[in-house]
Each structure stands twice: as C-alpha cells, then as structure tokens.
Design an enzyme around this catalytic site. Structure first.
Site, PDB file in Angstrom:
ATOM      1  N   ASP A   2       0.843  -1.193   0.000  1.00  0.00           N
ATOM      2  CA  ASP A   2       0.000   0.000   0.000  1.00  0.00           C
ATOM      3  C   ASP A   2       0.884   1.250   0.000  1.00  0.00           C
ATOM      4  OD1 ASP A   2      -2.339   1.545   0.202  1.00  0.00           O
ATOM      5  OD2 ASP A   2      -2.257   1.548   2.397  1.00  0.00           O
TER       6      ASP A   2
ATOM      7  N   ASP B 208       2.388   5.015  -5.642  1.00  0.00           N
ATOM      8  CA  ASP B 208       1.638   6.246  -5.420  1.00  0.00           C
ATOM      9  C   ASP B 208       2.434   7.442  -5.923  1.00  0.00           C
ATOM     10  OD1 ASP B 208       0.135   8.361  -4.625  1.00  0.00           O
ATOM     11  OD2 ASP B 208       0.157   7.895  -2.479  1.00  0.00           O
TER      12      ASP B 208
END
Length: 367
Positions: A98, A120
């Site tokens: 994540d 990200d």
C-alpha cells in the site's frame, strides 16, 4: 487455495457489484487474523502493508525513517509468512503493498513475493505519475503481479501520506492514465480522506466513479477502482477508548455512503485506521481489567503518555522483535497478541459483511 494477485480477486467483485475490504498490517499476527476472519466468511483475503509498515516489520520502531535494507527485510518476512499461511487455507489470499513511494520499493516487494503493489505518484505532475506507474506496471506484469496507482489527491494524514486538500479525479483523465500505464487498479479521489479526522459531513461523489467506469467500458479497459481513505472510524470504539482514559477524536466515512457507491464501481476499500483504534481499545480494556499488570508494563506507560494517539506501533515498539519474528513471545506481549488478533477480526468481519463479499472464495477459485 491459490495465493493470487489482487486483480484476480477484485474482478469478480467488480463484475458482481460488491467490494472487498483490504486491511493493513504491521505485525505477523495481524496477517494471520485477517485470514482466519475471512475463512469464517468464506471470502478472499487481501492483506496490505504500507511502505512504513515494511520498515516496522523489518525491525525499525522509527518506521517513518526506515532504510531500504529494513524495508527489504520487512518485505521478505511478511511475504514468507503470508505465503505459508496461504498454502494452508481454503480461501484465496493476496499480499499488497500500500502506498509504495518508489519503483525501488515496489521492486523489493515483488522480488520478496508480494503479488500486488501500489505505486503512489499522485503528488507528482501528471506525466511523471504516468511514467512511474508505467515503469512499475511493466516490471510487475513480468513477475505476474498486479499494480495499483492513484490519480487525484486525497486530503488527510496517514503515515507519510499527507495532503492539505483534495483534488478530485477527472474520469476522462483516468482513462488516459489507464491506457498509458497499463495498471490494473486505480485509486480515485472522490470525497474520501486519509486518517481518522475526516469531518462529520463527508459526501462521496459517486458520479466520479460512475463516469470513470463508463469511460473505461467505452474504451474496453479492464481495470478495477479502489477507495482509499475509507476507514469507518466506528464511534463506539472511539467512545470506548475515551471511557478508558483515552482522548481520541475523529469521524469516518459513513458505511451507508460506501455501500451506495460500491455498485458504481468501487471494488476495493482500504482499511487501516479502524484496526489501530480497535487494537488500542482492546489493550486499554485489558489493562483496566488487570490493573496489577500496569506496574512493570512496557506498554501501558506509553499509552498514558500519548492518550490522544492510537498508534500501536509506538506503544508496542519494545516488542517489535517478538511481533515480527514470532519468537520469544512470553510475558506481557503473550497477553497482548490475542488482543491484537481480536481487534483485526472485529474490523475484518464487520467490513466484509457490509461490503458484500461473503462467500466469494468459492467462485473466485472456480473461475
């Protein structure tokens, strides 16, 4: 049951208009608890570790400043453990990075055995985000791993993810991004917010998810939409913590709004804050029931020191070796690990029932 990439789990959810919770862990026992809870529901399990979590699992209590070597060790530890658990269960299991912040971190996790990673680049300029996501996707797909990226910016604070305000995802830009990068999952900004303090007037803009899905269908793009910053922050847990001497505050995303947006295309919903809250509540409750354990405790004084925090990695830092190696589990930490596991199960069971994925393990496996 197969150890499979998250896209293979989430395609079924997308096509049948329900969603999966994806749950962040920072200790081996939490991964075990996620799988056990999902076994009860007979649904697939998506286990996540954020980049700072890799450093914590790698043995650094100062997890926001972890080194590459510590993250590499953490990735190896959690991947080996989850793969071993996956071999023994009857449900599909995915292990996902994540908020990976660099190609190097994603590569470390894929090489360690993660079958899903997120890169990200949402804080970068658009073309830089595209280039980074494409590079990760090319590497991941060669190693049979799925890739998630983020487009748009979510406000809030969680680990080292911070933004003062939100920038909503443009559905047309999302299609362009998916075409150029080839990523499998896309986290969109549509009104959610990182952390526990989301405000009490949250309004999700499901029209963003609907338009994105319609544009994807028109262009023949086979991808899955993801919701970050979606913790529920159950008020009963907040109230329980405060009744036990804590001083925490926050409001989450109303579960009714999440359930309304799921049929519009949101198939993966990330959960982290709620596990931290439930863990803190359980441990405070245990000390309340066993006051004699407070004296000589390594944990309780740290909880008292920061009554407004529910960061269990801080107050459990003296037991980091036991939590990340499953060795030397005696004394205080032996009492606390079952409380950590119960906290995870409470959140996983609640979320996955609400999100509608009960019983999907059989169908994913048959497909």
């Amino acid at each position: 049951m197969p150890y499979i990439k998250s896209k293979d789990i989430l395609r079924y959810a997308r096509d049948h208009k329900f969603a999966h919770g994806a749950f962040n862990v920072n200790a081996l026992c939490q991964a075990k608890a996620i799988i056990e809870a999902c076994e009860e529901l007979r649904c697939a399990a998506i286990i996540q570790v954020a980049e700072p979590g890799l450093a914590f699992i790698g043995g650094n209590p100062d997890f926001l400043h972890g080194t590459i070597e510590e993250k590499k060790l953490g990735a190896k530890r959690i991947a080996a453990y989850v793969k071993k658990l996956a071999e023994k269960t009857f449900i599909p299991v995915s292990l996902h990075l994540d908020h990976g912040r660099s190609f190097e971190t994603c590569k470390i996790c894929i090489n360690a055995g993660f079958n899903s990673v997120m890169i990200d680049g949402s804080a970068l300029e658009y073309e830089e985000n595209v280039a980074l996501a494409k590079k990760v996707a090319q590497y991941a797909h060669k190693h049979d791993a799925s890739v998630e990226a983020e487009l748009g910016v979510l406000a809030g604070v969680e680990d080292h993810v911070f933004a003062a305000s939100s920038t909503y995802t443009n559905p047309m830009t999302a299609v362009d991004f998916l075409k150029k990068t080839g990523v499998d999952l896309l986290a969109i900004s549509y009104g959610t917010k990182h952390g526990a303090v989301k405000g009490d007037n949250v309004k999700l803009r499901k029209e963003i998810a609907i338009a994105t899905m319609e544009n994807m269908a028109h262009e023949g793009i086979d991808a899955v939409l993801v919701s970050h910053g979606s913790s529920l922050v159950p008020q009963y847990i907040v109230n329980e913590i405060n009744s036990l001497g804590g001083n925490v505050h926050g409001h989450g995303i109303p579960v009714e709004q999440l359930k309304e947006v799921i049929p519009s295309g949101i198939s993966k919903i990330n959960m982290d804050t709620d596990i931290r809250l439930a863990t803190t509540r359980n441990i405070l409750e245990w000390f309340e029931a066993h006051p004699e354990k407070k004296e000589g405790s390594k944990v309780y004084p740290l909880m008292v020191e920061k009554r407004d925090s529910f960061e269990y990695r801080y107050y459990l830092k003296d037991y980091i070796n036991e939590l990340e190696t499953n060795k030397g589990i005696t004394g205080e930490i032996k009492d606390l690990i079952p409380l950590m596991e119960k906290a995870v199960k409470e959140i996983v069971l609640t979320a996955n029932v609400e999100f509608g994925c009960v019983g999907d393990a059989y169908y994913i496996y048959k497909k």
